[in-house]
Motif scaffolding. Structure first.
Motif, PDB file in Angstrom:
ATOM      1  N   SER A  67      -8.203   9.907  -2.641  1.00  0.00           N
ATOM      2  CA  SER A  67      -8.677  10.230  -1.304  1.00  0.00           C
ATOM      3  C   SER A  67      -7.697  11.189  -0.651  1.00  0.00           C
ATOM      4  CB  SER A  67      -8.843   8.957  -0.456  1.00  0.00           C
ATOM      5  OG  SER A  67      -7.623   8.249  -0.354  1.00  0.00           O
ATOM      6  N   ASP A  68      -8.085  11.682   0.514  1.00  0.00           N
ATOM      7  CA  ASP A  68      -7.287  12.669   1.236  1.00  0.00           C
ATOM      8  C   ASP A  68      -6.883  12.076   2.576  1.00  0.00           C
ATOM      9  OD1 ASP A  68      -6.180  14.817   2.531  1.00  0.00           O
ATOM     10  OD2 ASP A  68      -7.901  16.141   2.312  1.00  0.00           O
ATOM     11  N   ILE A  69      -5.601  11.767   2.764  1.00  0.00           N
ATOM     12  CA  ILE A  69      -5.181  11.096   3.991  1.00  0.00           C
ATOM     13  C   ILE A  69      -5.183  12.007   5.210  1.00  0.00           C
ATOM     14  CG2 ILE A  69      -3.779   9.404   2.738  1.00  0.00           C
ATOM     15  CD1 ILE A  69      -1.334  10.910   4.064  1.00  0.00           C
ATOM     16  N   SER A  70      -5.442  13.299   5.013  1.00  0.00           N
ATOM     17  CA  SER A  70      -5.602  14.162   6.187  1.00  0.00           C
ATOM     18  C   SER A  70      -6.944  13.916   6.863  1.00  0.00           C
ATOM     19  CB  SER A  70      -5.472  15.637   5.795  1.00  0.00           C
ATOM     20  OG  SER A  70      -6.584  16.067   5.017  1.00  0.00           O
ATOM     21  N   SER A  71      -7.794  13.117   6.218  1.00  0.00           N
ATOM     22  CA  SER A  71      -9.098  12.758   6.770  1.00  0.00           C
ATOM     23  C   SER A  71      -8.992  11.459   7.572  1.00  0.00           C
ATOM     24  CB  SER A  71     -10.121  12.577   5.641  1.00  0.00           C
ATOM     25  OG  SER A  71     -11.252  11.859   6.076  1.00  0.00           O
ATOM     26  N   SER A  72      -9.382  11.508   8.837  1.00  0.00           N
ATOM     27  CA  SER A  72      -9.327  10.310   9.680  1.00  0.00           C
ATOM     28  C   SER A  72     -10.267   9.229   9.175  1.00  0.00           C
ATOM     29  CB  SER A  72      -9.687  10.670  11.126  1.00  0.00           C
ATOM     30  OG  SER A  72      -8.722  11.519  11.686  1.00  0.00           O
ATOM     31  N   LEU A 106       0.856  -1.187   0.000  1.00  0.00           N
ATOM     32  CA  LEU A 106       0.000   0.000   0.000  1.00  0.00           C
ATOM     33  C   LEU A 106       0.890   1.235   0.000  1.00  0.00           C
ATOM     34  CD1 LEU A 106      -3.056   0.648   2.321  1.00  0.00           C
ATOM     35  CD2 LEU A 106      -1.170   2.294   2.241  1.00  0.00           C
ATOM     36  N   ILE A 107       0.603   2.169  -0.909  1.00  0.00           N
ATOM     37  CA  ILE A 107       1.405   3.386  -1.022  1.00  0.00           C
ATOM     38  C   ILE A 107       0.487   4.598  -1.066  1.00  0.00           C
ATOM     39  CG2 ILE A 107       3.038   4.685  -2.437  1.00  0.00           C
ATOM     40  CD1 ILE A 107       4.157   2.072  -3.464  1.00  0.00           C
ATOM     41  N   THR A 108       0.722   5.549  -0.166  1.00  0.00           N
ATOM     42  CA  THR A 108       0.011   6.822  -0.230  1.00  0.00           C
ATOM     43  C   THR A 108       0.849   7.831  -1.012  1.00  0.00           C
ATOM     44  OG1 THR A 108       0.970   7.711   1.819  1.00  0.00           O
ATOM     45  CG2 THR A 108      -1.047   6.374   2.018  1.00  0.00           C
ATOM     46  N   GLY A 109       0.183   8.805  -1.597  1.00  0.00           N
ATOM     47  CA  GLY A 109       0.901   9.817  -2.378  1.00  0.00           C
ATOM     48  C   GLY A 109       1.581   9.249  -3.595  1.00  0.00           C
ATOM     49  N   ALA A 110       0.913   8.275  -4.240  1.00  0.00           N
ATOM     50  CA  ALA A 110       1.537   7.553  -5.357  1.00  0.00           C
ATOM     51  C   ALA A 110       1.315   8.220  -6.705  1.00  0.00           C
ATOM     52  CB  ALA A 110       0.999   6.120  -5.405  1.00  0.00           C
ATOM     53  N   GLY A 111       0.752   9.414  -6.712  1.00  0.00           N
ATOM     54  CA  GLY A 111       0.431  10.055  -7.985  1.00  0.00           C
ATOM     55  C   GLY A 111       1.598  10.721  -8.686  1.00  0.00           C
ATOM     56  N   SER A 112       2.705  10.915  -7.990  1.00  0.00           N
ATOM     57  CA  SER A 112       3.854  11.583  -8.615  1.00  0.00           C
ATOM     58  C   SER A 112       5.086  11.386  -7.744  1.00  0.00           C
ATOM     59  CB  SER A 112       3.583  13.087  -8.794  1.00  0.00           C
ATOM     60  OG  SER A 112       3.459  13.731  -7.529  1.00  0.00           O
ATOM     61  N   THR A 134      -0.638   6.676 -12.609  1.00  0.00           N
ATOM     62  CA  THR A 134       0.255   5.697 -12.001  1.00  0.00           C
ATOM     63  C   THR A 134      -0.323   4.295 -12.135  1.00  0.00           C
ATOM     64  OG1 THR A 134       1.037   7.349 -10.404  1.00  0.00           O
ATOM     65  CG2 THR A 134       1.477   5.033  -9.893  1.00  0.00           C
ATOM     66  N   HIS A 135      -1.628   4.162 -11.920  1.00  0.00           N
ATOM     67  CA  HIS A 135      -2.316   2.879 -12.086  1.00  0.00           C
ATOM     68  C   HIS A 135      -2.109   2.356 -13.506  1.00  0.00           C
ATOM     69  CE1 HIS A 135      -6.168   0.387 -11.102  1.00  0.00           C
ATOM     70  NE2 HIS A 135      -5.425  -0.235 -12.003  1.00  0.00           N
ATOM     71  N   ARG A 136      -2.265   3.237 -14.483  1.00  0.00           N
ATOM     72  CA  ARG A 136      -2.088   2.830 -15.885  1.00  0.00           C
ATOM     73  C   ARG A 136      -0.665   2.359 -16.124  1.00  0.00           C
ATOM     74  NH1 ARG A 136       0.254   4.113 -20.183  1.00  0.00           N
ATOM     75  NH2 ARG A 136       1.249   5.944 -19.239  1.00  0.00           N
ATOM     76  N   MET A 137       0.306   3.044 -15.539  1.00  0.00           N
ATOM     77  CA  MET A 137       1.712   2.694 -15.737  1.00  0.00           C
ATOM     78  C   MET A 137       2.055   1.335 -15.108  1.00  0.00           C
ATOM     79  SD  MET A 137       3.290   6.488 -14.930  1.00  0.00           S
ATOM     80  CE  MET A 137       5.009   6.105 -15.242  1.00  0.00           C
ATOM     81  N   ILE A 138       1.419   1.019 -13.984  1.00  0.00           N
ATOM     82  CA  ILE A 138       1.690  -0.256 -13.322  1.00  0.00           C
ATOM     83  C   ILE A 138       1.009  -1.406 -14.039  1.00  0.00           C
ATOM     84  CG2 ILE A 138       1.363  -1.592 -11.196  1.00  0.00           C
ATOM     85  CD1 ILE A 138       1.468   1.098  -9.688  1.00  0.00           C
ATOM     86  N   GLN A 172      -2.777   5.314  -3.624  1.00  0.00           N
ATOM     87  CA  GLN A 172      -3.678   6.413  -3.285  1.00  0.00           C
ATOM     88  C   GLN A 172      -3.005   7.733  -3.594  1.00  0.00           C
ATOM     89  OE1 GLN A 172      -2.684   8.580  -0.765  1.00  0.00           O
ATOM     90  NE2 GLN A 172      -4.528   9.816  -0.546  1.00  0.00           N
ATOM     91  N   ASP A 173      -3.814   8.730  -3.937  1.00  0.00           N
ATOM     92  CA  ASP A 173      -3.328  10.094  -4.062  1.00  0.00           C
ATOM     93  C   ASP A 173      -4.522  11.033  -3.958  1.00  0.00           C
ATOM     94  OD1 ASP A 173      -0.513  11.406  -5.008  1.00  0.00           O
ATOM     95  OD2 ASP A 173      -2.181  12.651  -5.681  1.00  0.00           O
ATOM     96  N   ILE A 174      -4.271  12.267  -3.581  1.00  0.00           N
ATOM     97  CA  ILE A 174      -5.351  13.240  -3.496  1.00  0.00           C
ATOM     98  C   ILE A 174      -5.783  13.705  -4.884  1.00  0.00           C
ATOM     99  CG2 ILE A 174      -3.886  15.302  -3.349  1.00  0.00           C
ATOM    100  CD1 ILE A 174      -5.834  16.298  -1.126  1.00  0.00           C
TER     101      ILE A 174
END
Length: 245
Positions: free
Chosen positions: A60-65, A11-17, A47-51, A37-39
Motif C-alpha cells: 500500500s501507499d501511506i501517502s494515501s489518507s 506494525l511497521i511501514t516501509g518494511a520492504g528494505s 520481508t514476509h518470507r524472511m520473518i 507494509q511497503d509500497i
C-alpha cells in the motif's frame, strides 16, 4: 534475549528494505508478531518470507489518507491487537535548489514523510493500550541541516515536532512516542550508496567512527525504545550517527 515481546503485535511501514526490514526482523526475533507494509509488493513479500508465516503484510501507499487507516484496520482484523508502531516509510532526499523544486517533489515528500506518519499514528491510537509505544523515523537532517535539502529538512524537523507534541498528548494515556534520527546508513535508498565510489567515502569521512551505520544498528535502538528498558523515554529524538560531524 534482552527483551521479550511475545504476545505483542508490531506494525511497521516501509518494511520492504533497509531500516524497515531490519527492524521487522529484529522485532520478530524478540517474539513479536508483525504487521508490515511497503509500497513495493515484491519487497514486502520478501520481508514476509524472511520473518515467517505468522505475519500480516500488504502492499500500500501511506501517502494515501485512505490506505493508512485501512492498513491499521487490516492489522487488527488479522492479528487482534496492536502494541508497537514503527513509522519508517519515507522518501530520501535529492539535493535540489529551492528555486528548482517542483510542487510535485514537495507534495511527494510531505505526503509520505509527514502525512503518512500522521495518518498511521492517528489510525493506531484508538487501538493502543497503556504500555504501547510508537517510534517515528526522523533523520540527522531533522536535527542539523544541509544546503539544497530544504524540503527534506522541513519534513524531518516536522517529525520531531510531531513526536514531541504527541508525547504530551499520549503520555497521560500510558503510551510513549519517540523518534530515531539516523545519520549515514548503508541502505539501498541512501543517495551515497546509490551513487557509490566517492559519495560513499565522503559520508564515511563525516562519521566519527569512519564508516556508515547499518540498518541493523538502527533496529537495535528501535527495539530498545519499544522495550520497558526505555519506559521513561517519551518525546525523545535519538541521534544514531556514529558521531557525525
Amino acid at each position: 534475549m534482552p527483551y521479550d515481546f511475545k504476545g505483542k503485535v508490531c506494525l511497521i511501514t516501509g518494511a520492504g528494505s533497509g531500516i524497515g526490514r531490519a527492524t521487522a526482523l529484529k522485532i520478530a526475533s524478540l517474539g513479536a508478531t508483525l504487521s508490515i507494509q511497503d509500497i513495493n509488493h515484491d519487497s514486502v513479500s520478501e520481508t514476509h518470507r524472511m520473518i515467517g508465516e505468522n505475519t500480516y503484510s500488504e502492499q500500500s501507499d501511506i501517502s494515501s489518507s485512505e490506505a493508512c487507516p485501512k492498513f491499521v484496520e487490516n492489522t487488527i482484523k488479522a492479528l487482534g491487537r496492536l502494541d508497537f508502531v514503527f513509522n519508517c516509510a519515507g522518501i530520501n532526499p535529492t539535493g535540489i535548489d529551492l528555486t528548482d523544486t517542483t510542487d510535485e517533489y514537495f507534495d511527494k515528500l510531505v505526503a509520505t514523510n509527514l502525512k503518512g506518519t500522521f495518518a498511521i499514528t492517528r489510525a493506531a491510537i484508538p487501538h493502543l493500550k497503556p504500555g504501547s509505544s510508537i517510534v517515528n523515523v526522523s533523520s540527522i537532517m531533522g536535527v542539523s541541516v544541509a544546503s539544497r535539502m530544504s524540503v527534506y529538512c522541513m519534513t524531518k524537523f516536522g517529525i520531531n515536532g510531531f513526536t514531541k507534541s504527541m508525547a504530551l498528548e499520549l503520555g497521560p494515556k500510558g503510551i510513549r512516542i519517540n523518534a530515531v534520527a539516523p545519520g549515514y546508513i548503508d541502505t539501498p535508498t541512501n543517495a551515497g550508496v546509490v551513487a557509490g565510489g566517492d559519495a560513499v567515502k565522503k559520508q564515511e569521512e563525516k562519521s566519527g567512527m569512519g564508516r556508515m551505520g547499518t540498518a541493523a544498528e538502527i533496529a537495535d535502538v528501535v527495539a530498545f525504545l519499544f522495550s520497558d528498558e526505555a519506559r521513561y523515554m517519551n518525546g525523545s529524538v535519538v541521534e544514531i550517527t556514529g558521531g557525525r560531524t
